[in-house]
Every structure is written in C-alpha cells, then in structure tokens.
Design a protein around this motif. Structure first.
Motif, mmCIF file in Angstrom:
data_model
loop_
_atom_site.group_PDB
_atom_site.id
_atom_site.type_symbol
_atom_site.label_atom_id
_atom_site.label_comp_id
_atom_site.label_asym_id
_atom_site.label_seq_id
_atom_site.Cartn_x
_atom_site.Cartn_y
_atom_site.Cartn_z
ATOM 1 N N UNK A 310 0.899 -1.127 0.184
ATOM 2 C CA UNK A 310 0.114 0.139 -0.097
ATOM 3 C C UNK A 310 1.235 1.327 0.081
ATOM 4 N N UNK A 311 1.928 1.086 0.755
ATOM 5 C CA UNK A 311 3.092 2.316 0.640
ATOM 6 C C UNK A 311 3.460 2.599 -0.768
ATOM 7 N N UNK A 312 3.847 1.561 -1.503
ATOM 8 C CA UNK A 312 4.246 1.799 -2.700
ATOM 9 C C UNK A 312 3.129 2.183 -3.674
ATOM 10 N N UNK A 313 1.927 1.735 -3.671
ATOM 11 C CA UNK A 313 1.031 2.377 -4.569
ATOM 12 C C UNK A 313 0.515 3.765 -4.071
ATOM 13 N N UNK A 314 0.520 3.952 -2.806
ATOM 14 C CA UNK A 314 0.354 5.532 -2.784
ATOM 15 C C UNK A 314 1.334 6.500 -3.214
ATOM 16 N N UNK A 330 -2.239 -9.592 -5.780
ATOM 17 C CA UNK A 330 -1.715 -9.840 -4.499
ATOM 18 C C UNK A 330 -3.010 -10.775 -3.732
ATOM 19 N N UNK A 331 -2.296 -11.429 -2.837
ATOM 20 C CA UNK A 331 -3.415 -12.261 -2.063
ATOM 21 C C UNK A 331 -4.426 -11.441 -1.203
ATOM 22 N N UNK A 332 -4.123 -10.443 -0.763
ATOM 23 C CA UNK A 332 -5.137 -9.714 0.324
ATOM 24 C C UNK A 332 -5.564 -8.298 -0.391
ATOM 25 N N UNK A 333 -4.747 -7.895 -1.449
ATOM 26 C CA UNK A 333 -5.186 -6.472 -1.842
ATOM 27 C C UNK A 333 -5.625 -6.449 -3.324
ATOM 28 N N UNK A 334 -5.280 -7.682 -4.109
ATOM 29 C CA UNK A 334 -5.475 -7.822 -5.539
ATOM 30 C C UNK A 334 -6.906 -7.561 -5.849
ATOM 31 N N UNK A 335 -8.116 -8.055 -5.077
ATOM 32 C CA UNK A 335 -9.301 -7.715 -5.376
ATOM 33 C C UNK A 335 -9.684 -6.288 -5.827
ATOM 34 N N UNK A 365 -11.040 2.803 -0.697
ATOM 35 C CA UNK A 365 -10.951 1.103 -0.385
ATOM 36 C C UNK A 365 -9.843 1.149 0.308
ATOM 37 N N UNK A 366 -8.793 1.656 -0.080
ATOM 38 C CA UNK A 366 -7.234 1.452 0.435
ATOM 39 C C UNK A 366 -7.183 2.194 1.563
ATOM 40 N N UNK A 367 -7.452 3.512 1.948
ATOM 41 C CA UNK A 367 -7.752 3.980 3.224
ATOM 42 C C UNK A 367 -8.449 2.972 4.220
ATOM 43 N N UNK A 368 -9.215 2.317 3.736
ATOM 44 C CA UNK A 368 -10.006 1.382 4.601
ATOM 45 C C UNK A 368 -9.213 0.175 5.055
ATOM 46 N N UNK A 369 -8.447 -0.231 4.009
ATOM 47 C CA UNK A 369 -7.481 -1.417 4.137
ATOM 48 C C UNK A 369 -6.278 -1.006 5.077
#
Length: 413
Positions: A310-314, A330-335, A365-369
């Motif tokens: 998430x840090x790299x995506x942001x 990614x197994x937990x963020x790919x969706x 969604x990312x902020x929630x994750x």
C-alpha cells in the motif's frame, strides 16, 4: 758464636721487605679489609696494587661521564630508548590467530525454507549448548531445514529464549559436536574499532558457508557495526574477531543511508551500513514456545507485506501518476484492482468522469485497508521484537494514507 739467620740479610733486602709491608698496609687501608693472616707479604702487596688500579680506573670513568656534554647525553639516551622500544615491540608482538584454525565449520548452521533463508551457529552459554540466531530468522523457520554446513540435522525443542532488547534468539539443543567460543566481554577482550573480523554464514541463502572479511567500524552498547559486506542470508551469522578467534556479535541487519542531506552529503560512511548485536553484557531473556513465535511472526509479516504494497501504491500515485496494477494478483489486496481491467478508460486518463469515480472508490478502499488490520495485529503481537517493528511499520502506514489523501485532494474533482 754464630750470627742469627735474620741478621745475615743484606740491607737492600731489608728495605724491600719494609717497602712491601708499607704497600700492603696502604692497600688494606684502601679496601678496608682485615688482612688474611695466611697471606704472604708479597701477595698482599699484589692485591693492594690491583685494587688501587681499579679505583683509579673508576675515578677516570666517572670523570669521563661528568665531562660528557649535555647534547651528547641526550643523543645517547634517545638511542638507548629507541632500542628499548624496538625490543619491547618484538616481545609483545603476537602472531594473529587465523579464523580457519579457531572456528570449526561443524558449528555453523544453515536455516532455509521456501519463504526465507538465514544462518546460525552453536555455542555454549552458562554451561548449556544453544543454537543461536536472530529472532527474525527463527520466527520464519516454521517447517524450515536446519542443518550444520556439514549436513548434520538439528532438532529443535518446543521452546526457546528471546532477547527483549536485541534481535537474538537462543534454542537449547542436544549436541556433542564442536561449539564456537563467545567473547564474554568486549571491554575485557579489548575489542576496538579498526580490528579485523570475519562474518561466516549462508550468504544469499545459497546454503554454503562463506567468509566475508572486514573490520569493526563502530561499537555501541547493544550493537556492533562492521565493514564486512554481509547480505540477506547472513542474518544470524557469527561475527568473529580474527585475532581472538571468538564470536563478538551476531549479524542482524542493514541500514540504508543513501538519502543524503546537506549535513551528510560529504560523509565518508557507506550508503549501506551493516550491524550486528553484541552477545556480551546483561541480556534479559524471555521464554517462548516456538509455535507462538511462528504465529506472531507470521501475523507481523502479513501486516508488513500489506503495508509495503500500500505504501508503494500510494507513492506511485502521488509522485509518479501511475497506478500499479501489477499488484492485481496480491493475495489480500488484488481484489481492489479487478474493476480497473474491466471498466477503466486508460486512454482518457483523468479527463474521464468514470475514471475519476473509480479512482475515488479505489482510494477510499485503500484508506479502509490501511485501518482494518491495525488493531487486530497489534493485539496479536506480544513479543517485544515484533512490537517494536510494528511501531516502525505504523509510520509507513501513516505516510501511505497521507499520500492517498494528497492525491485525491490534488488530482480528483
């Protein structure tokens, strides 16, 4: 009537005897000795003459010393001092012990699994034999192969001990083979900056014991910095003092100092610096079951991995205007990336209201994750080492959240 024998001596003979008696008496006066009653007058005279000559020579020598100039005495004393220093250096000079002669490869351990690789070694602490490695290496060792470099399998019990302040784990083992000697005190052993060391371990996870040469470049209360260029896979390797032939620290981690400020741009230090933890001094240990260690380590690594992604995506969104869809598997963020492949209008960029809407939803969604697993992970971590690492990771999450917010504020309507 016959003349007595002593009266028959001629006058010159009497004079000679008288002279010898006088000289003998004078000689006795010089040396202050009581004459030997068995010593003849001639022998006493010879001895007195010899002692008189010795005394005269001593007086001559003393006069020569007094006559020596001050400058001459300084030169002579300097030469004598230099010669003495050379002799002392020769006496104190000792051939350094070779690591190969002191360190047995049979006590070096390779720890490897599909997920990670590390090193360790076998040593005695307070009369017990332990496998010594890093906490982060042992924590990732569920189902790992643990062998010496000679191929001997190491069987671990159900528990071990973890340092509360240092990245060190020790596990008691049954072992009758050789062990590595530990320095009980770096101060007592006079370990200092500039002294040669060797890091021995599983470099790059290649499952072979390698030796990396270097020097001690820094000493702290808990850590030791070395110039030996150890790499991933060397975590848990012994740092051996070449001259002592003893383990003085355990290789642990690297720090990246490549980002320079105006205060550090001319620093002589390397961009990547290498550190190990000292094994001497007072170390507070806590007992833990290995099952619990594995559970907490895995919980932390899941959290760390999600944080890194998430840090790299942001960062890429905020500073490169790039959406990293490579994480769609990614197994937990790919969706979160699924609908981009179906509905995102890549050719229109930010000019499309549809794209704007999708990006807003993605950022929400990312902020929630970034928040969903924080509390649960923190509650699951009881080991000091992982609690400290969790706090560092928290800072990365906060920065990632700020990058997403800044992107939304500056690029989205």
């Amino acid at each position: 009537m016959a003349t007595p024998q002593f009266l028959r001596c001629r006058p010159w003979q009497l004079c000679a005897l008288l002279l010898l008696s006088i000289v003998s008496a004078l000689g006795q006066g010089f040396v202050g000795n009581v004459p030997d009653i068995n010593e003849s007058p001639l022998e006493r005279a010879k001895r007195a003459r010899q002692e008189l000559m010795q005394r005269m020579q001593a007086e001559v020598d003393q006069s020569n010393i007094v006559a020596e100039s001050l400058e001459g005495r300084i030169i002579r004393l300097k030469r004598e001092l230099a010669a003495a220093e050379v002799e002392l250096a020769k006496r104190n000079e000792a051939a350094p012990a070779t690591v190969a002669a002191e360190i047995s490869s049979a006590a070096l351990v390779v720890i490897s699994s599909e997920q990670s690789a590390g090193s360790g070694f076998i040593a005695e602490i307070r009369g017990r034999t332990f496998l010594i490695t890093n906490i982060h290496v042992l924590g990732a060792a569920r189902g790992a192969s643990i062998q010496t470099v000679d191929g001997v399998d190491i069987t671990l019990p159900s528990y071990g001990y973890l340092s509360r302040q240092r990245d060190i784990a020790i596990v008691p083992i049954e072992w009758e083979g050789p062990t590595l000697p530990l320095s009980q005190s770096l101060s007592f052993d006079e370990v200092d900056i500039g002294q040669a060391v060797t890091v021995i371990g599983n470099s790059d996870g290649a499952r072979v014991g390698s030796r990396l040469k270097g020097e001690v470049t820094g000493i702290g209360p808990n850590e030791l910095e070395v110039s030996a260029k150890f790499v991933p896979g060397n975590s848990g390797s012994p740092i051996v003092h070449d001259e002592l032939g003893k383990v003085i620290a355990i290789a642990s981690h690297l720090k990246d100092f490549s980002v320079k400020s105006k205060w550090t741009e001319d620093s002589e230090k390397a961009d990547v610096r290498r550190f190990g933890y000292r094994l001497d001094g007072e170390i507070e240990w806590g007992r833990v079951t290995l099952v619990d260690l594995y559970r907490q380590a895995e919980a932390y690594h899941r959290y760390e991995d999600r944080t890194r992604v998430m840090s790299q995506i942001g960062y890429m969104l905020q500073y490169e205007d790039e959406l990293m869809t490579s994480y769609s598997s990614h197994d937990s963020l790919g969706h979160l990336f699924g609908y981009f492949e179906r509905d995102f209008q890549w050719h229109r960029g930010m000019n499309s209201s549809n794209n704007q809407r999708m990006l807003k939803h993605f950022i929400t969604s990312m902020l929630s994750e970034l928040q969903t697993d924080r509390v649960g992970t923190q509650e699951a971590l009881e080991i000091d080492f992982y609690q400290r690492r969790f706090l560092v990771t928290e800072d990365l999450r906060d920065q990632a959240a700020q990058d997403f917010i800044d992107f939304a504020d500056s690029r989205l309507d």
